[in-house]
Motif scaffolding. Structure first.
Motif, PDB file in Angstrom:
ATOM      1  N   LYS A   9       0.856  -1.192   0.000  1.00 15.96           N
ATOM      2  CA  LYS A   9       0.000   0.000   0.000  1.00 15.96           C
ATOM      3  C   LYS A   9       0.887   1.235   0.000  1.00 15.96           C
ATOM      4  O   LYS A   9       1.804   1.348   0.816  1.00 15.96           O
ATOM      5  N   GLY A  12      -0.396   8.955   0.145  1.00 18.07           N
ATOM      6  CA  GLY A  12      -0.256  10.398  -0.009  1.00 18.07           C
ATOM      7  C   GLY A  12       1.005  10.974  -0.606  1.00 18.07           C
ATOM      8  O   GLY A  12       1.099  11.180  -1.816  1.00 18.07           O
ATOM      9  N   GLY A  40      -3.233   5.221  -2.484  1.00 12.10           N
ATOM     10  CA  GLY A  40      -4.098   6.276  -1.981  1.00 12.10           C
ATOM     11  C   GLY A  40      -4.057   7.442  -2.945  1.00 12.10           C
ATOM     12  O   GLY A  40      -4.174   7.246  -4.163  1.00 12.10           O
ATOM     13  N   GLY A  42      -4.782  10.831  -1.266  1.00 13.53           N
ATOM     14  CA  GLY A  42      -5.553  11.842  -0.540  1.00 13.53           C
ATOM     15  C   GLY A  42      -5.038  13.269  -0.741  1.00 13.53           C
ATOM     16  O   GLY A  42      -5.824  14.193  -0.927  1.00 13.53           O
ATOM     17  N   MET A  58     -11.515  16.512   6.888  1.00 17.74           N
ATOM     18  CA  MET A  58     -11.177  15.162   7.341  1.00 17.74           C
ATOM     19  C   MET A  58     -11.614  15.007   8.794  1.00 17.74           C
ATOM     20  O   MET A  58     -11.425  15.922   9.600  1.00 17.74           O
ATOM     21  N   ARG A  63     -12.119  11.259   4.876  1.00 15.16           N
ATOM     22  CA  ARG A  63     -12.617  12.447   4.193  1.00 15.16           C
ATOM     23  C   ARG A  63     -14.143  12.491   4.243  1.00 15.16           C
ATOM     24  O   ARG A  63     -14.816  11.521   3.921  1.00 15.16           O
ATOM     25  N   VAL A  73     -12.935  12.773  -6.119  1.00 19.27           N
ATOM     26  CA  VAL A  73     -12.123  11.589  -5.765  1.00 19.27           C
ATOM     27  C   VAL A  73     -12.263  10.488  -6.819  1.00 19.27           C
ATOM     28  O   VAL A  73     -11.300   9.753  -7.079  1.00 19.27           O
ATOM     29  N   VAL A 122     -19.023   7.653   1.807  1.00 22.66           N
ATOM     30  CA  VAL A 122     -17.878   6.843   2.222  1.00 22.66           C
ATOM     31  C   VAL A 122     -18.370   5.415   2.416  1.00 22.66           C
ATOM     32  O   VAL A 122     -19.416   5.190   3.026  1.00 22.66           O
ATOM     33  N   PRO A 147      -8.627   3.610  -4.185  1.00 25.18           N
ATOM     34  CA  PRO A 147      -9.440   3.638  -2.951  1.00 25.18           C
ATOM     35  C   PRO A 147     -10.895   4.031  -3.205  1.00 25.18           C
ATOM     36  O   PRO A 147     -11.404   4.991  -2.633  1.00 25.18           O
ATOM     37  N   ASN A 158     -16.252   6.435  -1.587  1.00 28.49           N
ATOM     38  CA  ASN A 158     -14.857   6.697  -1.245  1.00 28.49           C
ATOM     39  C   ASN A 158     -14.469   5.821  -0.054  1.00 28.49           C
ATOM     40  O   ASN A 158     -15.205   5.774   0.932  1.00 28.49           O
ATOM     41  N   ALA A 161      -7.697   4.133   1.700  1.00 23.95           N
ATOM     42  CA  ALA A 161      -6.798   3.205   1.007  1.00 23.95           C
ATOM     43  C   ALA A 161      -6.145   2.199   1.958  1.00 23.95           C
ATOM     44  O   ALA A 161      -5.874   1.057   1.567  1.00 23.95           O
TER      45      ALA A 161
HETATM   46  C1  LIG Z   1     -12.784   7.818   3.066  1.00 25.27           C
HETATM   47  C2  LIG Z   1     -11.404   8.337   2.862  1.00 25.27           C
HETATM   48  O1  LIG Z   1     -10.855   8.992   3.737  1.00 25.27           O
HETATM   49  N1  LIG Z   1     -10.790   8.059   1.731  1.00 25.27           N
HETATM   50  C3  LIG Z   1      -9.464   8.505   1.399  1.00 25.27           C
HETATM   51  C4  LIG Z   1      -8.985   7.728   0.215  1.00 25.27           C
HETATM   52  C5  LIG Z   1      -7.597   8.113  -0.224  1.00 25.27           C
HETATM   53  C6  LIG Z   1      -6.533   7.683   0.751  1.00 25.27           C
HETATM   54  O2  LIG Z   1      -6.751   6.923   1.680  1.00 25.27           O
HETATM   55  O3  LIG Z   1      -5.300   8.195   0.439  1.00 25.27           O
HETATM   56  P1  LIG Z   1      -3.968   8.141   1.285  1.00 25.27           P
HETATM   57  O4  LIG Z   1      -3.575   6.712   1.441  1.00 25.27           O
HETATM   58  O5  LIG Z   1      -3.033   8.878   0.415  1.00 25.27           O
HETATM   59  O6  LIG Z   1      -4.220   8.818   2.617  1.00 25.27           O
HETATM   60  C7  LIG Z   1      -9.460  10.017   1.101  1.00 25.27           C
HETATM   61  O7  LIG Z   1     -10.305  10.462   0.333  1.00 25.27           O
HETATM   62  O8  LIG Z   1      -8.538  10.697   1.573  1.00 25.27           O
END
Ligand SMILES: CC(=O)N[C@@H](CCC(=O)OP(=O)(O)O)C(=O)O
Ligand SMILES: Nc1ncnc2c1ncn2[C@@H]1O[C@H](COP(=O)(O)OP(=O)(O)O)[C@@H](O)[C@H]1O
Length: 257
Positions: A9, A12, A40, A42, A58, A63, A73, A122, A147, A158, A161
């Motif tokens: 995984k 960000g 991810g 984000g 957040m 999110r 997203v 979500v 994600p 959403n 990730a």
């Molecule tokens: C529901 C929720 O929070 N979804 C995350 C999905 C993306 C993610 O997890 O990205 P990173 O691994 O880069 O943090 C968001 O939209 O930020």
């Protein structure tokens, strides 16, 4: 004996910057055997939402996803980030296939019920189709998972990730001997977030809870560790949290049952 499979995984900061993403794709391409990449993005979503005049909120590392944010997203994770990674892996000889949860119904979820917080669109994962992933993997395909999930009624949702990675690793652990690696921009779970040499080599759930109470572990690291403990207790053989440029090394933090 079950065959080995590695789930990586990446989140960000690493996917947002060309240089770190390139290095990660090189290291991922070098992993022997069956593998899956979960990404991810984000930070990229927050940036592009801001350019469109949409503010990001957040709560507990998740999110708040209203209808406009869901459009962003879906475009960013399912489009820009996923396809850049797929193209990057194809250029490295890896037969990558980009998937959201809706593609071939690989991850079905349910919209998170409103309790204290209304997260909007979500999804909480209900089912990962491990058989489908296994069939693809045995054909030499490398799934690259965004994600995003779907509810089976036409709605994208959403989904964090780290959760996609944990749930995918759990589902695949019925069929494979799975190692799950969360990689990010630090050397592991740190005793002091500002001291890169303070890596905690092994962590139990009890220690984790104490570190949270002491304020040593906070923010995005909390859901990452929660997903890690869930995975190790559900049959994943090994869970490691480590530096993105060290996914093929021995460092980082190992999760203990
Ligand atoms: C529901 C929720 O929070 N979804 C995350 C999905 C993306 C993610 O997890 O990205 P990173 O691994 O880069 O943090 C968001 O939209 O930020
Ligand atoms: N004890 C800790 N050790 C390492 N990182 C920590 C710790 N406590 C909080 N963090 C934070 O957690 C972040 C990682 O979570 P997150 O941003 O969700 O990861 P990702 O890059 O995978 O999306 C780190 O950037 C760091 O700021």
């Amino acid at each position: 004996m079950r065959e080995k499979l590695t789930v990586i995984k990446v989140g960000g900061k690493i996917v947002e910057e060309d240089a770190t993403l390139r290095q990660l794709l090189n290291d991922f391409a070098a992993i022997d055997g069956h593998k899956v990449l979960v990404h991810g993005g984000g930070r990229s979503a927050t940036k592009i939402a801001a350019q469109l005049g949409i503010e990001s909120k957040m709560v507990n590392g998740r999110r708040i996803t209203d209808a406009e944010t869901l459009k962003v997203v879906t475009m960013v994770y399912g489009g820009l980030v996923n396809k850049n990674i797929v193209a990057g892996l194809q250029a490295r000889g890896v037969n990558a296939l980009g998937l959201t949860g809706a593609d071939m119904n690989v991850i079905r979820s349910v919209k998170r019920p409103v309790k204290d917080v209304d997260y909007g669109f979500v999804g909480d994962v209900e089912k990962v189709d491990a058989t489908l992933l296994s069939d693809l993997i045995h054909k030499g395909v490398v799934p690259v998972m965004a994600p995003l999930t779907h509810d089976g009624q036409g709605n994208m949702l959403n989904t964090n990730a780290d959760t996609i990675a944990g749930e995918t690793a759990k589902a695949l652990s019925v069929l494979f001997d799975v190692t799950l690696v969360y990689c990010f921009e630090k050397k592991g779970v740190l005793r002091d977030e500002n001291d890169d040499d303070s890596v905690i080599p092994q962590i139990t759930r009890a220690e984790f809870e104490q570190y949270v109470a002491d304020g040593v572990i906070q923010g995005g690291m909390i859901p990452k560790l929660e997903n890690s403990f869930e995975a190790i207790n559900a049959g994943v053989s090994e869970v490691i949290i480590t530096l993105a440029s060290a996914i093929n090394g021995n460092g980082g933090t190992r999760i203990k049952k």
